[in-house]
Each structure stands twice: as structure tokens, then as C-alpha cells.
Design a protein around this motif. Structure first.
Motif, PDB file in Angstrom:
ATOM      1  N   ALA A   1     139.760 -20.233  52.894  1.00 47.42           N
ATOM      2  CA  ALA A   1     139.300 -20.702  51.409  1.00 47.42           C
ATOM      3  C   ALA A   1     138.340 -21.679  50.933  1.00 47.42           C
ATOM      4  CB  ALA A   1     139.960 -19.300  50.569  1.00 47.42           C
ATOM      5  N   PRO A   2     139.573 -22.372  50.822  1.00 45.00           N
ATOM      6  CA  PRO A   2     138.605 -24.109  50.403  1.00 45.00           C
ATOM      7  C   PRO A   2     137.671 -24.785  51.174  1.00 45.00           C
ATOM      8  CG  PRO A   2     140.801 -23.979  50.362  1.00 45.00           C
ATOM      9  CD  PRO A   2     140.493 -22.620  50.671  1.00 45.00           C
TER      10      PRO A   2
ATOM     11  N   VAL B   1     134.063 -25.925  50.220  1.00 47.48           N
ATOM     12  CA  VAL B   1     133.239 -26.334  50.103  1.00 47.48           C
ATOM     13  C   VAL B   1     132.024 -26.828  51.362  1.00 47.48           C
ATOM     14  CG1 VAL B   1     133.551 -29.004  51.289  1.00 47.48           C
ATOM     15  CG2 VAL B   1     135.049 -27.906  49.630  1.00 47.48           C
ATOM     16  N   GLY B   2     132.337 -25.274  52.073  1.00 48.41           N
ATOM     17  CA  GLY B   2     131.300 -25.596  53.561  1.00 48.41           C
ATOM     18  C   GLY B   2     130.066 -24.476  53.543  1.00 48.41           C
ATOM     19  N   VAL B   3     130.042 -24.288  52.044  1.00 48.71           N
ATOM     20  CA  VAL B   3     128.998 -23.604  50.941  1.00 48.71           C
ATOM     21  C   VAL B   3     128.251 -24.049  50.370  1.00 48.71           C
ATOM     22  CG1 VAL B   3     128.918 -21.440  49.199  1.00 48.71           C
ATOM     23  CG2 VAL B   3     129.929 -20.795  51.233  1.00 48.71           C
ATOM     24  N   HIS B   4     128.953 -24.602  49.964  1.00 54.13           N
ATOM     25  CA  HIS B   4     128.415 -25.829  48.862  1.00 54.13           C
ATOM     26  C   HIS B   4     127.902 -26.621  49.046  1.00 54.13           C
ATOM     27  CE1 HIS B   4     128.537 -28.543  44.831  1.00 54.13           C
ATOM     28  NE2 HIS B   4     128.938 -29.301  45.192  1.00 54.13           N
TER      29      HIS B   4
ATOM     30  N   THR C   1     124.223 -25.439  49.992  1.00 51.70           N
ATOM     31  CA  THR C   1     123.538 -25.510  48.790  1.00 51.70           C
ATOM     32  C   THR C   1     123.005 -26.982  48.980  1.00 51.70           C
ATOM     33  OG1 THR C   1     125.291 -22.620  48.809  1.00 51.70           O
ATOM     34  CG2 THR C   1     123.306 -23.644  47.390  1.00 51.70           C
ATOM     35  N   LYS C   2     123.807 -27.695  49.207  1.00 52.40           N
ATOM     36  CA  LYS C   2     123.107 -28.902  48.522  1.00 52.40           C
ATOM     37  C   LYS C   2     121.952 -29.502  49.213  1.00 52.40           C
ATOM     38  CE  LYS C   2     124.902 -32.156  45.618  1.00 52.40           C
ATOM     39  NZ  LYS C   2     125.610 -32.851  45.565  1.00 52.40           N
ATOM     40  N   ILE C   3     121.908 -29.287  50.949  1.00 50.92           N
ATOM     41  CA  ILE C   3     121.351 -29.392  51.362  1.00 50.92           C
ATOM     42  C   ILE C   3     119.337 -29.155  51.553  1.00 50.92           C
ATOM     43  CG2 ILE C   3     120.962 -29.459  53.967  1.00 50.92           C
ATOM     44  CD1 ILE C   3     123.694 -29.721  54.431  1.00 50.92           C
ATOM     45  N   ILE C   4     120.190 -27.053  51.397  1.00 46.69           N
ATOM     46  CA  ILE C   4     118.978 -26.361  51.353  1.00 46.69           C
ATOM     47  C   ILE C   4     118.496 -26.816  50.029  1.00 46.69           C
ATOM     48  CG2 ILE C   4     118.427 -23.862  51.314  1.00 46.69           C
ATOM     49  CD1 ILE C   4     120.722 -23.472  52.618  1.00 46.69           C
ATOM     50  N   SER C   5     118.637 -27.294  48.993  1.00 48.42           N
ATOM     51  CA  SER C   5     117.996 -27.360  47.679  1.00 48.42           C
ATOM     52  C   SER C   5     117.590 -28.120  47.343  1.00 48.42           C
ATOM     53  CB  SER C   5     119.239 -27.037  46.267  1.00 48.42           C
ATOM     54  OG  SER C   5     119.965 -28.258  46.259  1.00 48.42           O
ATOM     55  N   GLY C   6     117.856 -29.890  48.539  1.00 46.04           N
ATOM     56  CA  GLY C   6     117.126 -30.689  48.389  1.00 46.04           C
ATOM     57  C   GLY C   6     116.601 -30.927  48.684  1.00 46.04           C
ATOM     58  N   ALA C   7     116.544 -29.377  49.962  1.00 45.99           N
ATOM     59  CA  ALA C   7     115.530 -29.981  50.644  1.00 45.99           C
ATOM     60  C   ALA C   7     113.610 -29.031  50.017  1.00 45.99           C
ATOM     61  CB  ALA C   7     115.644 -29.334  52.260  1.00 45.99           C
ATOM     62  N   GLN C   8     114.488 -28.593  49.578  1.00 45.74           N
ATOM     63  CA  GLN C   8     113.036 -27.963  48.956  1.00 45.74           C
ATOM     64  C   GLN C   8     112.653 -28.105  47.808  1.00 45.74           C
ATOM     65  OE1 GLN C   8     111.979 -24.678  49.351  1.00 45.74           O
ATOM     66  NE2 GLN C   8     111.152 -24.440  47.548  1.00 45.74           N
TER      67      GLN C   8
END
Length: 122
Positions: free
Chosen positions: A44-45, A49-52, A55-62
Motif C-alpha cells: 500500500a505505501p 507513493v507511485g500514484v502520487h 499524478t504530479k508528473i501528469i499535472s505538471g505536463a498539463q
């Protein structure tokens, strides 16, 4: 005699199949989680961390793409206060074209008309 709309019938059938499939997968996932509690507690941890990170990479690209689009719109659109509209340019203005545009504006031409005279409207 009642007529049946085939499109509506097919849509209802697909919707029902989707719900059944989703319910089946949810039940299967719940069964797997119950059977593999120890593994799930260990993973789970790492998964969070992987999902987080993703998500940061995708939002940064957006954000980067949005900034580029906004900058291009700012460079290629000029507001004409007399008409209350934006004019779309073929390309960004050069400094000499900006000077000529200001000169034509002082002689009473609107921004749209001046850009049309200069052949810069898209």
C-alpha cells in the motif's frame, strides 16, 4: 402495438452489461484483498507513493501545455478596442510592424484595419 427504439434498447443493454461487469470486478477485487491482507499492507505505501508521483508528473505536463497555449494565444491575438474583438495574426509581430501599427493607430485607423492593410490578419 408499441414500437421499440433499437438504439435505446442497445444502449440499455450495454449499460446493464457494464454495470454487471463492474460489479463482478469489484467483487473479485474485494475477494483478492481479503485473501491477501498481508501483501496489501506491505504494498500500500509503495502504491500510494507511485500514484502520487504519476499524478504530479501528469499535472505538471498539463500546466506546461496550458502555459504554452496561453503564451501562443497572447502572441497571436491582438485586441481591437474600437471593435471590442480580438484579431488573429498569421504570425507574431516584429518590432518594425509594431511601430508601423502604432503609427497607423495615431492616424486614426483601427487595429483591425491597420493589420489588414499590413497583410497580417489570418
Amino acid at each position: 402495438m408499441e414500437t421499440v427504439n433499437m438504439k435505446k434498447f442497445k444502449w440499455e443493454e450495454k449499460k446493464r452489461e457494464f454495470k454487471e461487469n463492474a460489479r463482478r470486478k469489484a467483487d473479485k477485487a474485494a475477494t483478492w484483498m481479503y485473501a491477501n491482507k498481508e501483501t496489501l499492507v506491505k504494498l500500500a505505501p509503495v502504491a500510494v507513493v507511485g500514484v502520487h508521483s504519476v499524478t504530479k508528473i501528469i499535472s505538471g505536463a498539463q500546466k506546461s501545455r496550458n502555459l504554452k497555449q496561453e503564451e501562443e494565444a497572447r502572441r497571436l491575438n491582438v485586441y481591437d478596442p474600437q471593435n471590442g474583438q480580438y484579431c488573429r495574426l498569421k504570425r507574431p509581430l516584429k518590432n518594425s510592424e509594431k511601430v508601423r501599427l502604432d503609427d497607423l493607430r495615431t492616424h486614426g485607423y483601427s487595429v483591425t484595419r491597420a493589420l489588414d492593410i499590413m497583410g497580417l490578419l489570418d
